[in-house]
Write an enzyme that holds these catalytic residues in place. Structure first.
Site, PDB file in Angstrom:
ATOM      1  N   SER A 252      78.877   2.524 138.671  1.00  0.00           N
ATOM      2  CA  SER A 252      80.046   3.393 138.801  1.00  0.00           C
ATOM      3  C   SER A 252      79.581   4.754 139.308  1.00  0.00           C
ATOM      4  O   SER A 252      78.396   4.955 139.577  1.00  0.00           O
ATOM      5  CB  SER A 252      80.721   3.567 137.445  1.00  0.00           C
ATOM      6  OG  SER A 252      79.876   4.349 136.615  1.00  0.00           O
ATOM      7  N   LYS A 253      80.513   5.675 139.370  1.00  0.00           N
ATOM      8  CA  LYS A 253      80.206   7.024 139.862  1.00  0.00           C
ATOM      9  C   LYS A 253      79.078   7.672 139.062  1.00  0.00           C
ATOM     10  O   LYS A 253      78.327   8.491 139.571  1.00  0.00           O
ATOM     11  CB  LYS A 253      81.458   7.903 139.755  1.00  0.00           C
ATOM     12  CG  LYS A 253      82.556   7.477 140.700  1.00  0.00           C
ATOM     13  CD  LYS A 253      82.996   8.646 141.586  1.00  0.00           C
ATOM     14  CE  LYS A 253      83.642   8.191 142.877  1.00  0.00           C
ATOM     15  NZ  LYS A 253      84.790   7.321 142.701  1.00  0.00           N
ATOM     16  N   ARG A 254      79.000   7.274 137.792  1.00  0.00           N
ATOM     17  CA  ARG A 254      77.953   7.820 136.928  1.00  0.00           C
ATOM     18  C   ARG A 254      76.557   7.586 137.531  1.00  0.00           C
ATOM     19  O   ARG A 254      75.634   8.361 137.331  1.00  0.00           O
ATOM     20  CB  ARG A 254      78.070   7.118 135.572  1.00  0.00           C
ATOM     21  CG  ARG A 254      77.081   7.543 134.541  1.00  0.00           C
ATOM     22  CD  ARG A 254      77.248   6.747 133.251  1.00  0.00           C
ATOM     23  NE  ARG A 254      77.515   5.334 133.483  1.00  0.00           N
ATOM     24  CZ  ARG A 254      78.457   4.648 132.878  1.00  0.00           C
ATOM     25  NH1 ARG A 254      79.248   5.247 132.027  1.00  0.00           N
ATOM     26  NH2 ARG A 254      78.624   3.361 133.107  1.00  0.00           N
ATOM     27  N   HIS A 255      76.432   6.514 138.289  1.00  0.00           N
ATOM     28  CA  HIS A 255      75.135   6.205 138.901  1.00  0.00           C
ATOM     29  C   HIS A 255      74.956   6.873 140.258  1.00  0.00           C
ATOM     30  O   HIS A 255      74.065   6.520 141.007  1.00  0.00           O
ATOM     31  CB  HIS A 255      74.982   4.687 139.055  1.00  0.00           C
ATOM     32  CG  HIS A 255      74.978   3.944 137.759  1.00  0.00           C
ATOM     33  ND1 HIS A 255      76.093   3.292 137.282  1.00  0.00           N
ATOM     34  CD2 HIS A 255      74.021   3.783 136.829  1.00  0.00           C
ATOM     35  CE1 HIS A 255      75.804   2.741 136.108  1.00  0.00           C
ATOM     36  NE2 HIS A 255      74.558   3.030 135.814  1.00  0.00           N
ATOM     37  N   GLY A 256      75.823   7.830 140.573  1.00  0.00           N
ATOM     38  CA  GLY A 256      75.691   8.514 141.866  1.00  0.00           C
ATOM     39  C   GLY A 256      76.652   7.935 142.892  1.00  0.00           C
ATOM     40  O   GLY A 256      77.456   7.065 142.580  1.00  0.00           O
TER      41      GLY A 256
END
Ligand code: GLU
Length: 486
Positions: A252-256
């Site tokens: 997800s966005k959390r991973h960039g």
């Protein structure tokens, strides 16, 4: 087997690695079977669909080399491959389903439906369980529609029937009818839901295999019901494992930023990304990690795709990119380098500059992991003055730096033979005479010459830059140090 597969992106965001991986597996399957790979655009969500995202998706597929045989821009035998052009078709299928008693108009208000959901929840049943056909005649429903009342169209699920199919990845699947809700196919504004549009398209475009992310597995019984209601045979399904980050959480966005565009801009090579993505849930064999497209095409089968989540690890991808860069044909590397440097310095390189660059490039090709690093490594050769990287400067230009710079100028300024070996000899003698180790003695020279403490090898860099420029830069650095000794 007449293989026709598709990728059906919704243009509501940049092309994501997950969608690119689904496209890639479909492409491999199509190429393996000499089949047809189709690109359609799922843009029924008009509020969120944007042309810029569609452009990004198409250019991402093209950049990755996932060429499509039929669909958007290419055309084909089935009219438009854009869902927003086919709204009448979806409406007519929905109306036909109602006529045939397989679907019904539902006039219930959202409050009423919420009440049913709450009641279902309280009795421990799935919310779907109580939203079923309330009955009533079709003539009456038509009269209400004609008088302007709003209704959605819902499928009338036969709860006594289970839906069974063999998923090429996940094996035998079975969904009980009463676990499938009377899902909406047409909203009250006449727009189709994803389930309807997708199923109609898969039938109309004669798709043989539907391969998509596992997040859509729960939609598949609905699509099978719709497909059969249209009088067509169900497609063959393959649900691809979801992508996780190295921390074990869903990507997800959390991973960039995991858009293809972001990887492209960072200087990843399409071949490396292609190779890496093909390993997300599949493998060529037990131990080969680097392989060509042709090898992947020859070996690919949905039946070999793993059920387990696939881990997307950018470090492994970066490593692979470095492998591809080093293996790149030097002429190709040079072509990429020239355009990267010209973009960077904002002008065309002249003939002798091209020669200087070409000489330096083998050293650069060994060192970089991304094409985007090339310009930074050789920029110093094509600018009048270097822009010092302040971090490099502060880290390097310490107590011994003035001494190393001054002694280097002394040694180099009268050097008749400006060759790599002569430069090396002078600078090693300087280290000896000044009693400096290579780090303390040579790093200041590197920063003075290239602006940074990461660069191609030092003696080669000085040789490529030429005597006059090199001495000038050593002096400029010394002056800067004198002016600001801290
Ligand atoms: N537009 C859908 C998506 O992007 C397509 C899903 C499908 O392949 O059916 O998720």
């Amino acid at each position: 087997m007449n293989v026709r597969v598709r990728i059906a992106p919704s243009p509501t965001g940049l092309l994501h690695i997950g969608n690119a991986r689904s496209a890639l597996f479909n492409w491999l399957f199509a190429r393996h079977h000499g089949g047809v790979f189709i690109l359609r655009i799922d843009d029924t969500d008009q509020a969120r669909s944007e042309r810029q995202y569609e452009d990004d998706i198409l250019s991402g597929f093209s950049w990755l080399g996932l060429d499509w045989d039929e669909g958007i821009e290419v055309g084909g035998l089935h009219g438009s491959y854009r869902q927003s052009d086919r709204l009448d078709r979806y409406r007519s299928v929905a109306t036909d389903l109602v006529e045939r008693g397989l679907a019904y108009y539902d006039f219930r208000s959202s409050e009423e439906l919420d009440r049913l959901r709450t009641t279902a929840q309280k009795s421990g049943r799935a919310p779907a369980a109580l939203i079923r056909n309330p009955g009533g005649s079709l003539d009456e429903a038509r009269r209400r529609i004609d008088s302007g009342e709003k209704a959605v169209v819902r499928m009338d699920i036969d709860v006594s029937k289970s839906i069974e199919f063999v998923d090429l990845v996940r094996g035998e699947m079975r969904f009980e009818g009463d676990a499938v809700d009377d899902f909406v196919v047409l909203r009250s504004d006449g727009s189709p839901t994803y389930h309807l549009a997708s199923s109609v398209d898969d039938v109309d475009y004669e798709i043989s295999h539907v391969a998509r992310g596992e997040d859509l597995l729960s939609s598949t019984p609905k699509h099978i019901i719709l497909t059969e209601a249209m009088g067509a045979a169900p497609r063959t399904y393959a649900h691809l494992p979801l992508l996780f980050g190295p921390d074990g959480k869903k990507l997800s966005k959390r991973h960039g930023d995991n858009s293809v565009k972001a990887y492209r801009e960072q200087g990843f090579l399409p071949d490396a990304l292609f190779n890496y993505m093909s390993l997300l849930g599949w493998s060529l064999d037990a131990d080969t990690t680097i392989f060509t497209r042709d090898e992947a095409v020859a070996a690919f089968d949905f039946g070999d795709v793993s059920k387990n989540p696939a881990v997307f690890d950018t470090e492994k991808l970066s490593w692979m990119n470095g492998m591809y860069l080093r293996a790149m044909d030097p002429a190709e590397f040079e072509a990429q380098a020239v355009s990267a440097v010209e973009d960077d310095v904002g002008r065309d390189l002249e003939g002798d500059e091209r020669a200087v660059l070409a000489e330096m490039l083998p050293l650069v090709q060994e060192r970089v992991k991304f094409t985007s690093e090339i310009a930074g490594q050789v920029r110093f050769l094509f600018v009048g003055e270097v822009d010092y990287d302040e971090r490099s400067w502060n880290k390097t230009m310490k107590a011994d730096a003035p001494r190393a710079l001054a002694a280097s100028i002394d040694g180099l300024q009268d050097l008749g033979d400006w060759s790599i070996s002569a430069i090396e000899r002078v600078l090693r003698a300087m280290l000896e005479a000044e009693d400096l180790n290579a780090r303390k003695g040579l790093q200041p020279i590197r920063v003075a010459i290239t602006g940074s403490n990461v660069s191609p090898p030092l003696f080669e860099s000085l040789a490529a830059l030429g005597a006059e420029q090199s001495i000038g830069r050593l002096r400029a650095a010394l002056d800067r140090l004198d002016a600001d000794p801290d």
